[in-house]
Design a protein around this motif. Structure first.
Motif, PDB file in Angstrom:
ATOM      1  N   PRO A  15       0.825  -1.208   0.000  1.00  0.00           N
ATOM      2  CA  PRO A  15       0.000   0.000   0.000  1.00  0.00           C
ATOM      3  C   PRO A  15       0.861   1.261   0.000  1.00  0.00           C
ATOM      4  O   PRO A  15       1.987   1.262   0.514  1.00  0.00           O
ATOM      5  CB  PRO A  15      -0.804  -0.107   1.289  1.00  0.00           C
ATOM      6  N   LEU A  16       0.297   2.346  -0.570  1.00  0.00           N
ATOM      7  CA  LEU A  16       1.049   3.599  -0.687  1.00  0.00           C
ATOM      8  C   LEU A  16       0.884   4.480   0.550  1.00  0.00           C
ATOM      9  O   LEU A  16       0.869   5.688   0.440  1.00  0.00           O
ATOM     10  CB  LEU A  16       0.543   4.358  -1.914  1.00  0.00           C
ATOM     11  N   VAL A  17       0.722   3.894   1.695  1.00  0.00           N
ATOM     12  CA  VAL A  17       0.554   4.691   2.911  1.00  0.00           C
ATOM     13  C   VAL A  17       1.501   4.189   3.986  1.00  0.00           C
ATOM     14  O   VAL A  17       1.976   3.057   3.919  1.00  0.00           O
ATOM     15  CB  VAL A  17      -0.899   4.633   3.452  1.00  0.00           C
ATOM     16  N   ASN A  18       1.752   5.022   4.984  1.00  0.00           N
ATOM     17  CA  ASN A  18       2.634   4.594   6.072  1.00  0.00           C
ATOM     18  C   ASN A  18       1.853   3.753   7.090  1.00  0.00           C
ATOM     19  O   ASN A  18       0.663   3.458   6.903  1.00  0.00           O
ATOM     20  CB  ASN A  18       3.309   5.819   6.702  1.00  0.00           C
ATOM     21  N   GLY A  46      -1.274   5.303   8.359  1.00  0.00           N
ATOM     22  CA  GLY A  46      -2.241   5.317   7.253  1.00  0.00           C
ATOM     23  C   GLY A  46      -2.909   3.953   7.099  1.00  0.00           C
ATOM     24  O   GLY A  46      -4.115   3.862   6.857  1.00  0.00           O
ATOM     25  N   GLN A  47      -2.140   2.892   7.274  1.00  0.00           N
ATOM     26  CA  GLN A  47      -2.723   1.543   7.168  1.00  0.00           C
ATOM     27  C   GLN A  47      -3.686   1.274   8.313  1.00  0.00           C
ATOM     28  O   GLN A  47      -4.748   0.688   8.120  1.00  0.00           O
ATOM     29  CB  GLN A  47      -1.616   0.495   7.176  1.00  0.00           C
ATOM     30  N   ARG A  48      -3.314   1.724   9.517  1.00  0.00           N
ATOM     31  CA  ARG A  48      -4.234   1.517  10.655  1.00  0.00           C
ATOM     32  C   ARG A  48      -5.523   2.309  10.452  1.00  0.00           C
ATOM     33  O   ARG A  48      -6.608   1.844  10.754  1.00  0.00           O
ATOM     34  CB  ARG A  48      -3.551   1.920  11.966  1.00  0.00           C
ATOM     35  N   ILE A  49      -5.384   3.534   9.916  1.00  0.00           N
ATOM     36  CA  ILE A  49      -6.583   4.342   9.659  1.00  0.00           C
ATOM     37  C   ILE A  49      -7.442   3.648   8.588  1.00  0.00           C
ATOM     38  O   ILE A  49      -8.664   3.570   8.705  1.00  0.00           O
ATOM     39  CB  ILE A  49      -6.199   5.782   9.243  1.00  0.00           C
ATOM     40  N   ALA A  50      -6.782   3.103   7.567  1.00  0.00           N
ATOM     41  CA  ALA A  50      -7.522   2.397   6.505  1.00  0.00           C
ATOM     42  C   ALA A  50      -8.283   1.198   7.087  1.00  0.00           C
ATOM     43  O   ALA A  50      -9.440   0.946   6.732  1.00  0.00           O
ATOM     44  CB  ALA A  50      -6.557   1.949   5.406  1.00  0.00           C
ATOM     45  N   GLU A  51      -7.654   0.482   8.024  1.00  0.00           N
ATOM     46  CA  GLU A  51      -8.339  -0.661   8.652  1.00  0.00           C
ATOM     47  C   GLU A  51      -9.542  -0.201   9.466  1.00  0.00           C
ATOM     48  O   GLU A  51     -10.594  -0.818   9.465  1.00  0.00           O
ATOM     49  CB  GLU A  51      -7.369  -1.424   9.566  1.00  0.00           C
ATOM     50  N   LEU A  52      -9.358   0.914  10.165  1.00  0.00           N
ATOM     51  CA  LEU A  52     -10.466   1.463  10.957  1.00  0.00           C
ATOM     52  C   LEU A  52     -11.647   1.793  10.041  1.00  0.00           C
ATOM     53  O   LEU A  52     -12.803   1.459  10.333  1.00  0.00           O
ATOM     54  CB  LEU A  52      -9.976   2.724  11.688  1.00  0.00           C
ATOM     55  N   ILE A  53     -11.340   2.439   8.905  1.00  0.00           N
ATOM     56  CA  ILE A  53     -12.402   2.850   7.977  1.00  0.00           C
ATOM     57  C   ILE A  53     -13.055   1.611   7.346  1.00  0.00           C
ATOM     58  O   ILE A  53     -14.282   1.553   7.192  1.00  0.00           O
ATOM     59  CB  ILE A  53     -11.846   3.800   6.887  1.00  0.00           C
ATOM     60  N   ALA A  54     -12.226   0.608   7.025  1.00  0.00           N
ATOM     61  CA  ALA A  54     -12.783  -0.621   6.434  1.00  0.00           C
ATOM     62  C   ALA A  54     -13.761  -1.263   7.424  1.00  0.00           C
ATOM     63  O   ALA A  54     -14.790  -1.808   7.044  1.00  0.00           O
ATOM     64  CB  ALA A  54     -11.660  -1.588   6.083  1.00  0.00           C
ATOM     65  N   GLY A  55     -13.450  -1.153   8.708  1.00  0.00           N
ATOM     66  CA  GLY A  55     -14.296  -1.779   9.724  1.00  0.00           C
ATOM     67  C   GLY A  55     -15.539  -0.981  10.045  1.00  0.00           C
ATOM     68  O   GLY A  55     -16.622  -1.532  10.203  1.00  0.00           O
ATOM     69  N   ILE A  67      -2.722  16.125   2.208  1.00  0.00           N
ATOM     70  CA  ILE A  67      -3.322  15.977   3.538  1.00  0.00           C
ATOM     71  C   ILE A  67      -3.405  14.514   3.962  1.00  0.00           C
ATOM     72  O   ILE A  67      -3.123  14.163   5.104  1.00  0.00           O
ATOM     73  CB  ILE A  67      -4.706  16.640   3.552  1.00  0.00           C
ATOM     74  N   LEU A  68      -3.787  13.641   3.013  1.00  0.00           N
ATOM     75  CA  LEU A  68      -4.033  12.242   3.393  1.00  0.00           C
ATOM     76  C   LEU A  68      -2.826  11.333   3.193  1.00  0.00           C
ATOM     77  O   LEU A  68      -2.852  10.178   3.603  1.00  0.00           O
ATOM     78  CB  LEU A  68      -5.208  11.684   2.568  1.00  0.00           C
ATOM     79  N   ALA A  69      -1.774  11.842   2.561  1.00  0.00           N
ATOM     80  CA  ALA A  69      -0.730  10.939   2.069  1.00  0.00           C
ATOM     81  C   ALA A  69       0.071  10.240   3.164  1.00  0.00           C
ATOM     82  O   ALA A  69       0.201   9.030   3.151  1.00  0.00           O
ATOM     83  CB  ALA A  69       0.210  11.685   1.139  1.00  0.00           C
ATOM     84  N   GLU A  70       0.585  10.982   4.114  1.00  0.00           N
ATOM     85  CA  GLU A  70       1.428  10.346   5.134  1.00  0.00           C
ATOM     86  C   GLU A  70       0.977  10.781   6.519  1.00  0.00           C
ATOM     87  O   GLU A  70       1.591  11.646   7.145  1.00  0.00           O
ATOM     88  CB  GLU A  70       2.894  10.729   4.914  1.00  0.00           C
ATOM     89  N   PRO A  71      -0.093  10.169   7.004  1.00  0.00           N
ATOM     90  CA  PRO A  71      -0.660  10.594   8.284  1.00  0.00           C
ATOM     91  C   PRO A  71       0.399  10.646   9.393  1.00  0.00           C
ATOM     92  O   PRO A  71       1.213   9.735   9.531  1.00  0.00           O
ATOM     93  CB  PRO A  71      -1.706   9.520   8.585  1.00  0.00           C
ATOM     94  N   GLY A  72       0.391  11.735  10.162  1.00  0.00           N
ATOM     95  CA  GLY A  72       1.307  11.872  11.294  1.00  0.00           C
ATOM     96  C   GLY A  72       2.650  12.468  10.919  1.00  0.00           C
ATOM     97  O   GLY A  72       3.421  12.865  11.795  1.00  0.00           O
ATOM     98  N   GLN A  73       2.942  12.547   9.612  1.00  0.00           N
ATOM     99  CA  GLN A  73       4.259  13.063   9.203  1.00  0.00           C
ATOM    100  C   GLN A  73       4.233  14.562   8.913  1.00  0.00           C
ATOM    101  O   GLN A  73       5.270  15.171   8.720  1.00  0.00           O
ATOM    102  CB  GLN A  73       4.755  12.345   7.946  1.00  0.00           C
TER     103      GLN A  73
END
Ligand code: SAH
Length: 370
Positions: free
Chosen positions: A10-13, A16-25, A271-277
């Motif tokens: 995935p193209l996220v850090n 970003g992957q944890r946020i994607a999992e949260l949204i998927a859920g 804004i969405l590319a590298e959350p927390g960075q």
């Protein structure tokens, strides 16, 4: 860290992957929830986990010592005008490198030594890295200073003086877009497994003030945390006395443009590319803050421009005295003050709003009207 797309990753850090999992859920999350995760996630949040010290651009107290000194004088004068209440508390929200407070304390020591002797200073700071920087910066200060991660009830039982420079613009915002169906919330959903902006299918019940005049596609940003802070402070100040100064990049009336931005390494970032960075911020809606302050029963002054506020407090005279005392640095001192007050630089885009109890005299700094 952006993974290599050729390897099918995935193209996220990691955040970003944890946020994607949260949204998927659970489905799309609000922009405010996204910002909160980017700032406060225990493992990847910009405040909680990043070791760099805050903004990589220069804020007013870092430009000139006279900025913090003027704010210290504002506190001294406000306290004095209110009959010098006993046991005051001075709170700074988001103190950054601690420079503003160090300069304010120096001015308070000269203008109101009795205040400094009695005061409890509380620095409200979410970032452990910045807290360490502030502790070092203020280690020499002979006053009672402590730190808290958040603003809470423990701070609202005494005369309360609050300073916040470039703090409200960090607080999470929600975004709404005007459509044929009404105001629909902009959410963060998923596209190809990565966080992406989506529009909520149904309109929201929240209608912005003056929303009828907004064009289709207009963006309304609301900052519930900012108005909640303002209300809590206004209520405490109304009951126990004191005052607050909020200074930020912002606009005086609720407007309909998008201002959310991400800055990393001094440059605009996705804004969405590298959350927390990156540092996420949005311009402050001073109209909304003012309404919150008035609803809470306090008086709001301004917003006025930073140049009018600092000029009224006497930054010009302060600059002249600094130059007389340090003639070799005359040019640097004058240039730094110009940067703060010049309308084309920081003087106009930064706004100042103050609040005080209804029964108190007018606070200093608002002699030049807007
Ligand atoms: N006032 C400073 C720094 C501005 S940067 C200056 O003028 O230089 C914003 C500051 O607010 C940082 O110190 C950041 O860590 C802090 N901050 C942001 N959101 C916060 C929150 N919700 N609670 C506490 N501190 C926060």
């Amino acid at each position: 860290m952006v993974a290599n797309a050729d390897e099918g990753e995935p193209l996220v850090n990691a955040l970003g992957q944890r946020i994607a999992e949260l949204i998927a859920g659970q489905g799309p999350i609000s922009v405010a929830q996204f910002m909160t995760l980017c700032q406060f996630d225990p493992h990847g949040g910009s405040y909680t986990a990043r070791q760099t010290i805050g903004r990589d651009f220069i804020t007013a107290p870092e430009v000139s010592q006279s900025f913090g000194e003027m704010l210290g004088l504002w506190v001294a004068q406000t306290w004095h005008d209110q009959g010098r209440p006993e046991n005051p508390r001075l709170v700074e929200l988001g103190p950054g490198r601690g420079t503003l407070m160090a300069d304010a304390v120096r001015a308070l020591a000269a203008a109101a030594p009795h205040f400094l002797h009695d005061v409890e200073i509380v620095l409200v700071e979410a970032s452990p890295a910045l807290t360490a920087t502030q502790k070092e910066k203020l280690s020499h200060v002979a006053a009672d200073i402590r730190w808290q991660e958040g603003f809470d009830d423990s701070l609202t039982d005494r005369p309360l003086y609050v300073i916040a420079n470039e703090f409200f613009d960090c607080l999470p915002i929600r975004q709404f877009i005007k459509t044929q169906r009404g105001w629909c919330e902009r959410m963060v959903g998923l596209q190809n497994g990565a966080p992406a902006f989506v529009l909520a299918p149904g309109p929201t019940a929240v209608a912005p003030v003056n929303g009828e005049g907004a064009p289709l596609g207009g963006v309304y940003e609301s900052a519930p945390a900012a108005t909640a802070f303002a209300q809590e402070i206004a209520r405490a100040v109304s009951v126990h006395g004191g005052g607050a100064l909020f200074i930020d990049y912002g606009y005086g009336e609720t407007a309909f443009g998008e201002t959310l931005q991400a800055i990393a390494d001094g440059k605009f970032a996705e804004i969405l590319a590298e959350p927390g960075q990156s540092d996420l911020s949005a311009h402050v809606d001073f109209g909304a803050i003012k309404r919150a302050v008035v609803d809470a029963g306090a008086v709001a002054y301004g917003p006025i421009t930073q140049c009018n506020f600092l000029a009224d407090l006497g930054i010009g005279e302060r600059g002249e005295r600094l130059i007389v005392a340090n003639p070799l640095q005359a040019r640097e001192i004058a240039a730094a003050i110009d940067r703060l007050v010049n309308p084309a630089l920081m003087g106009e885009i930064f706004k100042v709003l103050a609040l005080a109890p209804k029964t108190a005299p007018q606070v200093p700094g608002f002699g030049f009207d807007t």
